[in-house]
Scaffold this motif. Structure first.
Motif, PDB file in Angstrom:
ATOM      1  N   GLU A 224      10.395  80.329 132.949  1.00 12.05           N
ATOM      2  CA  GLU A 224       9.135  81.136 132.584  1.00 12.05           C
ATOM      3  C   GLU A 224       7.827  80.249 133.215  1.00 12.05           C
ATOM      4  OE1 GLU A 224       6.149  81.572 128.227  1.00 12.05           O
ATOM      5  OE2 GLU A 224       8.686  81.844 128.266  1.00 12.05           O
ATOM      6  N   ILE A 225       6.762  81.243 133.509  1.00 10.01           N
ATOM      7  CA  ILE A 225       5.760  80.626 134.161  1.00 10.01           C
ATOM      8  C   ILE A 225       4.686  81.463 133.614  1.00 10.01           C
ATOM      9  CG2 ILE A 225       5.552  82.075 136.291  1.00 10.01           C
ATOM     10  CD1 ILE A 225       5.365  78.245 136.574  1.00 10.01           C
ATOM     11  N   ASN A 226       3.245  80.733 133.261  1.00  9.82           N
ATOM     12  CA  ASN A 226       2.284  81.286 132.665  1.00  9.82           C
ATOM     13  C   ASN A 226       0.918  80.503 133.438  1.00  9.82           C
ATOM     14  OD1 ASN A 226      -0.011  81.138 130.492  1.00  9.82           O
ATOM     15  ND2 ASN A 226       0.894  83.042 130.253  1.00  9.82           N
ATOM     16  N   ASP A 227       0.090  81.447 134.080  1.00 11.81           N
ATOM     17  CA  ASP A 227      -1.107  80.522 134.379  1.00 11.81           C
ATOM     18  C   ASP A 227      -2.421  80.912 133.649  1.00 11.81           C
ATOM     19  OD1 ASP A 227      -1.750  83.220 135.128  1.00 11.81           O
ATOM     20  OD2 ASP A 227      -1.689  82.974 137.042  1.00 11.81           O
ATOM     21  N   GLY A 228      -2.231  81.274 132.441  1.00 10.97           N
ATOM     22  CA  GLY A 228      -3.340  81.670 131.433  1.00 10.97           C
ATOM     23  C   GLY A 228      -3.418  83.337 131.518  1.00 10.97           C
ATOM     24  N   SER A 229      -3.269  83.798 132.517  1.00 11.38           N
ATOM     25  CA  SER A 229      -3.553  85.313 132.507  1.00 11.38           C
ATOM     26  C   SER A 229      -2.222  85.917 132.873  1.00 11.38           C
ATOM     27  CB  SER A 229      -4.770  85.712 133.512  1.00 11.38           C
ATOM     28  OG  SER A 229      -3.971  85.420 134.760  1.00 11.38           O
ATOM     29  N   GLN A 230      -1.500  85.647 133.573  1.00  5.97           N
ATOM     30  CA  GLN A 230      -0.194  86.113 134.166  1.00  5.97           C
ATOM     31  C   GLN A 230       0.766  85.395 133.432  1.00  5.97           C
ATOM     32  OE1 GLN A 230       1.298  86.110 138.373  1.00  5.97           O
ATOM     33  NE2 GLN A 230       1.798  88.106 138.070  1.00  5.97           N
ATOM     34  N   THR A 231       2.020  86.075 133.004  1.00  8.33           N
ATOM     35  CA  THR A 231       3.358  85.330 132.473  1.00  8.33           C
ATOM     36  C   THR A 231       4.453  86.114 133.202  1.00  8.33           C
ATOM     37  OG1 THR A 231       2.235  84.969 130.401  1.00  8.33           O
ATOM     38  CG2 THR A 231       4.662  85.143 130.543  1.00  8.33           C
ATOM     39  N   ILE A 232       5.456  85.119 133.756  1.00 11.82           N
ATOM     40  CA  ILE A 232       6.500  85.889 134.239  1.00 11.82           C
ATOM     41  C   ILE A 232       7.740  85.137 133.692  1.00 11.82           C
ATOM     42  CG2 ILE A 232       7.920  85.986 136.511  1.00 11.82           C
ATOM     43  CD1 ILE A 232       5.303  85.384 138.323  1.00 11.82           C
ATOM     44  N   VAL A 233       8.478  85.893 133.064  1.00 11.66           N
ATOM     45  CA  VAL A 233       9.745  85.446 132.166  1.00 11.66           C
ATOM     46  C   VAL A 233      10.985  86.072 132.838  1.00 11.66           C
ATOM     47  CG1 VAL A 233      10.649  85.227 129.849  1.00 11.66           C
ATOM     48  CG2 VAL A 233       8.187  85.562 130.276  1.00 11.66           C
ATOM     49  N   CYS A 234      11.955  85.099 132.789  1.00 10.87           N
ATOM     50  CA  CYS A 234      13.299  85.562 133.261  1.00 10.87           C
ATOM     51  C   CYS A 234      14.032  86.195 131.918  1.00 10.87           C
ATOM     52  CB  CYS A 234      14.149  84.205 133.574  1.00 10.87           C
ATOM     53  SG  CYS A 234      15.718  84.599 134.034  1.00 10.87           S
ATOM     54  N   THR A 235      14.595  87.199 132.325  1.00  9.79           N
ATOM     55  CA  THR A 235      15.373  88.020 131.190  1.00  9.79           C
ATOM     56  C   THR A 235      16.701  88.223 131.105  1.00  9.79           C
ATOM     57  OG1 THR A 235      15.251  90.142 132.760  1.00  9.79           O
ATOM     58  CG2 THR A 235      13.487  89.738 131.042  1.00  9.79           C
TER      59      THR A 235
END
Length: 283
Positions: free
Chosen positions: A213-224
């Motif tokens: 999972e990665i989050n930069d404050g506005s965008q989130t990318i999560v492994c499903t």
């Protein structure tokens, strides 16, 4: 003391999965992305209905699915192709650079190099450059993502953004450049040593485990979902098609094309069909 506990936990996790580490394994990780979109426009120029439409349009632009095919040192990251509706409506034009079906990101985490094949402006570019050396700070927080124990890491950087908004947009009939301000961005990553590869979505890497999972404050990318050691051997290789450019050269090309498009779409008079909002995404 906190760092000692973190390092001890990582070592113990690595010992538990020593059998996985010892073999030449491969894997496929599926990620989904979404972005928080907040737009405030002049109500005298843009109706609330148009603003709502723009919010929904941008929200869908950032809801994407990616697959990361990886081994110990290399990976290929590619967006899953979907059939999308036209991105123009009601005087709003969304300009998206990159993200085509042929786009592929190859990373070599040992050499700290990447090759990115991007279809932009009807042409295919091959961007070859060095991976960013993230100065990750290992935190003492943990959480589960699926069946995997994940550890928190953060990375802080300062960037320039338009004072009016975090997204880059402009009313085309205005010649004024947006006022830029410096903003501190904290990127938060959650990685699992249970999958001992220094890799992750996009260009993110550099941690002792796969970033889920990665989050930069506005965008989130999560492994499903994750598949380790699939039955069929995976082919992981750098793309070779396209005009070779560096990341800096590619940015210059995109910025030049954006200005050309703004000039082409500039209204010739004030009595046209209303405001024309152009929003740039990606690149």
């Amino acid at each position: 003391m906190k760092n000692i506990l973190i390092n001890l936990s990582i070592v113990m996790s690595m010992l538990v999965i020593s059998k996985v580490s010892a073999q030449d394994f491969q894997g496929i990780a599926t990620y989904k992305s979404h972005r928080k979109v907040e737009i405030k426009l002049d109500s005298t120029k843009v109706t609330s209905a148009m603003e709502k439409e723009m919010q929904e349009m941008l929200k869908k632009q950032f809801q994407k699915t990616y697959k990361l095919v990886f081994d110990k040192e290399t990976s290929m990251y590619k967006e899953e192709e979907t059939l999308e509706a036209p991105n123009t409506s009601g005087g709003i034009m969304v300009t998206s650079f990159g993200g085509g079906g042929s786009d592929v990101l190859f990373k070599d985490t040992k050499a700290l190099e990447f090759t990115s094949q991007k279809e932009t402006m009807g042409k295919i570019f091959l961007i070859q450059d060095s991976l960013h050396n993230y100065d990750w700070k290992l935190e003492n927080e943990t959480k589960f993502i699926g069946d995997y124990t994940c550890f928190k890491a953060t990375y802080t950087r300062e960037i320039e953004v338009p004072k009016t908004n975090n997204l880059s947009f402009s009313v085309v009939e205005s010649d004024e450049e947006p006022e830029m301000v410096k903003k501190e961005i904290v990127t938060t990553a959650w990685y699992t040593p249970q999958i001992p590869v220094s890799n992750g979505p996009g260009k993110f890497q550099g941690l002792p485990g796969l970033i889920l999972e990665i989050n930069d404050g506005s965008q989130t990318i999560v492994c499903t979902s994750i598949v380790l050691n699939p039955t069929d051997k995976l082919e992981i290789k750098a793309p070779t098609k396209g005009k070779k450019v560096s990341q800096a050269e590619y940015k210059v090309l995109v910025d030049k094309r954006l200005k050309e498009m703004q000039e082409q779409n500039r209204p010739t008079g004030r009595s046209g069909s209303g405001e024309h909002i152009q929003i740039r995404i990606g690149g």
